[in-house]
Write a protein that holds these residues in place. Structure first.
Motif, PDB file in Angstrom:
ATOM      1  N   SER A 196       5.886  -6.875   3.886  1.00  0.00           N
ATOM      2  CA  SER A 196       6.652  -7.241   2.701  1.00  0.00           C
ATOM      3  C   SER A 196       6.600  -6.040   1.767  1.00  0.00           C
ATOM      4  CB  SER A 196       6.027  -8.478   2.045  1.00  0.00           C
ATOM      5  OG  SER A 196       6.494  -8.579   0.719  1.00  0.00           O
ATOM      6  N   TYR A 207      -0.501   0.717  -1.585  1.00  0.00           N
ATOM      7  CA  TYR A 207       0.586   1.334  -2.337  1.00  0.00           C
ATOM      8  C   TYR A 207       0.694   2.796  -1.959  1.00  0.00           C
ATOM      9  CZ  TYR A 207      -0.288  -2.624  -5.517  1.00  0.00           C
ATOM     10  OH  TYR A 207      -0.489  -3.862  -6.050  1.00  0.00           O
ATOM     11  N   GLU A 259      -4.054  -4.895  -1.332  1.00  0.00           N
ATOM     12  CA  GLU A 259      -2.800  -4.236  -1.679  1.00  0.00           C
ATOM     13  C   GLU A 259      -2.810  -2.782  -1.228  1.00  0.00           C
ATOM     14  OE1 GLU A 259      -0.114  -5.620  -3.308  1.00  0.00           O
ATOM     15  OE2 GLU A 259      -1.054  -7.589  -3.523  1.00  0.00           O
ATOM     16  N   TYR A 309      -4.206   0.743  -9.623  1.00  0.00           N
ATOM     17  CA  TYR A 309      -2.799   0.457  -9.316  1.00  0.00           C
ATOM     18  C   TYR A 309      -1.892   0.824 -10.497  1.00  0.00           C
ATOM     19  CZ  TYR A 309       1.203  -2.806  -8.881  1.00  0.00           C
ATOM     20  OH  TYR A 309       2.450  -3.387  -8.873  1.00  0.00           O
ATOM     21  N   GLU A 356       2.716  -5.075   1.729  1.00  0.00           N
ATOM     22  CA  GLU A 356       1.832  -6.236   1.910  1.00  0.00           C
ATOM     23  C   GLU A 356       2.138  -6.913   3.237  1.00  0.00           C
ATOM     24  OE1 GLU A 356       2.844  -8.710  -1.434  1.00  0.00           O
ATOM     25  OE2 GLU A 356       1.070  -8.127  -2.552  1.00  0.00           O
ATOM     26  N   ARG A 392       5.689 -13.069 -14.347  1.00  0.00           N
ATOM     27  CA  ARG A 392       6.455 -12.070 -15.118  1.00  0.00           C
ATOM     28  C   ARG A 392       7.875 -12.536 -15.384  1.00  0.00           C
ATOM     29  NH1 ARG A 392       4.035  -8.101 -10.664  1.00  0.00           N
ATOM     30  NH2 ARG A 392       1.953  -7.903 -11.520  1.00  0.00           N
ATOM     31  N   ASN A 433       2.225 -12.742  -8.623  1.00  0.00           N
ATOM     32  CA  ASN A 433       2.311 -12.366 -10.028  1.00  0.00           C
ATOM     33  C   ASN A 433       3.732 -12.375 -10.552  1.00  0.00           C
ATOM     34  OD1 ASN A 433      -0.483 -11.660 -10.333  1.00  0.00           O
ATOM     35  ND2 ASN A 433      -0.066  -9.796  -9.166  1.00  0.00           N
ATOM     36  N   GLU A 465      -7.093  -6.469  -5.080  1.00  0.00           N
ATOM     37  CA  GLU A 465      -6.517  -6.687  -6.407  1.00  0.00           C
ATOM     38  C   GLU A 465      -6.639  -8.141  -6.825  1.00  0.00           C
ATOM     39  OE1 GLU A 465      -2.789  -4.546  -7.023  1.00  0.00           O
ATOM     40  OE2 GLU A 465      -1.886  -6.433  -7.667  1.00  0.00           O
ATOM     41  N   THR A 475       5.244  -2.166  -9.375  1.00  0.00           N
ATOM     42  CA  THR A 475       6.060  -3.374  -9.245  1.00  0.00           C
ATOM     43  C   THR A 475       6.120  -4.108 -10.585  1.00  0.00           C
ATOM     44  OG1 THR A 475       5.650  -3.734  -6.882  1.00  0.00           O
ATOM     45  CG2 THR A 475       6.116  -5.681  -8.194  1.00  0.00           C
ATOM     46  N   SER A 476       4.959  -4.307 -11.169  1.00  0.00           N
ATOM     47  CA  SER A 476       4.862  -5.081 -12.416  1.00  0.00           C
ATOM     48  C   SER A 476       5.818  -4.588 -13.497  1.00  0.00           C
ATOM     49  CB  SER A 476       3.435  -5.005 -12.972  1.00  0.00           C
ATOM     50  OG  SER A 476       2.492  -4.747 -11.963  1.00  0.00           O
TER      51      SER A 476
HETATM   52  N1  ARG Z   1       0.533  -6.886  -6.286  1.00  0.00           N
HETATM   53  C1  ARG Z   1       1.521  -6.093  -6.924  1.00  0.00           C
HETATM   54  C2  ARG Z   1       1.926  -6.659  -8.253  1.00  0.00           C
HETATM   55  O1  ARG Z   1       1.740  -7.809  -8.479  1.00  0.00           O
HETATM   56  C3  ARG Z   1       2.707  -5.755  -6.053  1.00  0.00           C
HETATM   57  C4  ARG Z   1       3.372  -6.846  -5.323  1.00  0.00           C
HETATM   58  C5  ARG Z   1       4.432  -6.269  -4.473  1.00  0.00           C
HETATM   59  N2  ARG Z   1       5.154  -7.205  -3.683  1.00  0.00           N
HETATM   60  C6  ARG Z   1       5.364  -7.079  -2.367  1.00  0.00           C
HETATM   61  N3  ARG Z   1       6.105  -7.931  -1.789  1.00  0.00           N
HETATM   62  N4  ARG Z   1       4.835  -6.133  -1.656  1.00  0.00           N
HETATM   63  O2  ARG Z   1       2.420  -5.986  -9.125  1.00  0.00           O
END
Ligand code: ARG
Length: 383
Positions: A156, A253, A251, A69, A167, A109, A105, A241, A73-74
């Motif tokens: 999402s 992407y 996940e 990944y 997601e 952050r 997550n 993940e 997003t992170s």
């Molecule tokens: N799992 C990833 C992360 O924590 C992405 C989360 C994305 N959020 C979403 N609503 N699709 O970085």
């Protein structure tokens, strides 16, 4: 959240929307905020800063969380938090609110970055504290006259210029193949062009600066590669993940540019770095991506690692040629003025400057302990 903060905390709310390339209607967000009676609204275009100060360090660090990944997003979270704090300081706000739930997550952050950059301000996470279900949230919105899009949201989604995360819904069954409608930036391999496309990426000190010989600004370079690779169905990722809070999540992407650039960058490093550098840097890279994923962007260790990584990139100059075809990519060529690859050394012709007579002695010493160990084992067995 705006209504909730106004009612529960009697707060005057200032809203901030940060554009990190999520391709959403910022005007609509602003209009909705104003309709809900916010004191002020700020729309901040941070795309350029996101690329140069967040994506570029991630490229230098070959950042792939759990090997898959690109942390699209992170990476955006510490930047969004930074922009929030800038506005909060300027406006004299006493608190900071974010919309994360208590399961993911992003709360980690935001809480850590906001708490580090603005220790004097109270952090509120309404969605985490109000304990409403999705249905109750929709009821609440209706009761307060807050427009909610009818388009029953199937997924999402979270996006930045570095990638799109999908997601929920059908995807929650880890055994279900993601339906085609989940994807927006990539075509299915079956629908990709029948002829391969070659892309040449030029790097200077570990940073991509040109595509197919054309110099590009950081943001347009990433956007260009998102388009080219997406057209070939490159960059789809589907993995299990490990979230920080311990939950395993499925996940999905699509990160076309990230997939191509990271593959090319790693390849170029292997051309110009010594083997000692290549092997050691893997440990640094693994720690770097973990910190960035785990909400520790502002931890001093991340800065320490950045210092090492930046130094390591001084010689990462050159070009990498990537072949894109039907959902796949392969590096098929690379060159650099600082290449350590020497055709003359590597070839099988006896007349090279590589002195083979040294090899016998080298192997003698290199394998000394291994042979000793096996000799002992051998004689023990005989007894
Ligand atoms: N799992 C990833 C992360 O924590 C992405 C989360 C994305 N959020 C979403 N609503 N699709 O970085």
């Amino acid at each position: 959240m705006i209504k909730y903060l106004q009612e529960k905390y009697s707060a005057e709310v200032i809203t901030v929307t940060v554009d990190v390339g999520q391709q959403e209607d910022l005007k609509a967000a602003e209009a909705k905020a104003k309709k809900l009676g916010v004191l002020k609204h700020f729309s901040i275009d941070a795309k350029h800063e996101f690329v140069t100060d967040y994506i570029f360090p991630a490229i230098k660090a070959n950042a792939l969380y759990e090997g898959k990944y690109p942390i699209s997003t992170s990476l955006s979270r510490p930047l969004i938090a930074k922009k929030m704090v800038e506005v909060a300081d300027k406006e004299g706000a006493s608190g900071l609110a974010h919309g994360c739930t208590g399961r993911g997550n992003d709360q980690v952050r935001f809480d850590i970055t906001l708490g580090s950059l603005a220790p004097d301000k109270k952090i509120i996470a309404p969605v985490r504290e109000w304990g409403m279900t999705r249905e109750e949230e929709i009821e609440y919105a209706k009761a307060k006259g807050i427009p909610v899009s009818d388009a029953a949201k199937k997924f999402s989604i979270d996006a930045s210029v570095w990638g799109r995360a999908i997601e929920c819904g059908l995807l929650e069954d880890a055994n279900n193949e993601p339906p085609e409608e989940a994807y927006e930036w990539t075509v299915p391999a079956e629908k990709a062009p029948n002829t391969p496309e070659y892309v040449t990426i030029k790097f200077e000190q570990g940073i991509p600066v040109a595509v197919n010989g054309e110099k590009m600004k950081p943001l347009s370079l990433i956007e260009t590669l998102n388009k080219i690779a997406g057209k070939h169905g490159v960059g789809r990722i589907d993995h299990i993940e490990d979230r920080l809070v311990g939950i395993k999540s499925r996940e999905v992407y699509e990160c076309p540019a990230a997939t191509v650039i990271l593959e090319a960058h790693k390849d170029l490093e292997k051309l110009v770095m010594t083997r000692h550098e290549v092997l050691f840097k893997q440990y640094i890279d693994a720690e770097w991506v973990f910190l960035a994923y785990a909400g520790l962007w502002v931890d001093p260790l991340k800065e320490d690692l950045d210092a090492f990584i930046n130094k390591s990139q001084e010689n990462v100059n050159g070009e990498v040629r990537v072949k894109l075809y039907k959902g796949g990519l392969r590096v098929v060529g690379r060159n650099s003025p600082l290449s350590l690859y020497d055709k003359n050394l590597a070839n099988y012709n006896i007349k090279t400057s590589f002195n083979q007579s040294y090899s016998k002695g080298f192997i003698e010493l290199w394998g000394l302990q291994t042979r000793m160990y096996n000799a002992l084992k051998f004689s023990a067995k005989k007894k």
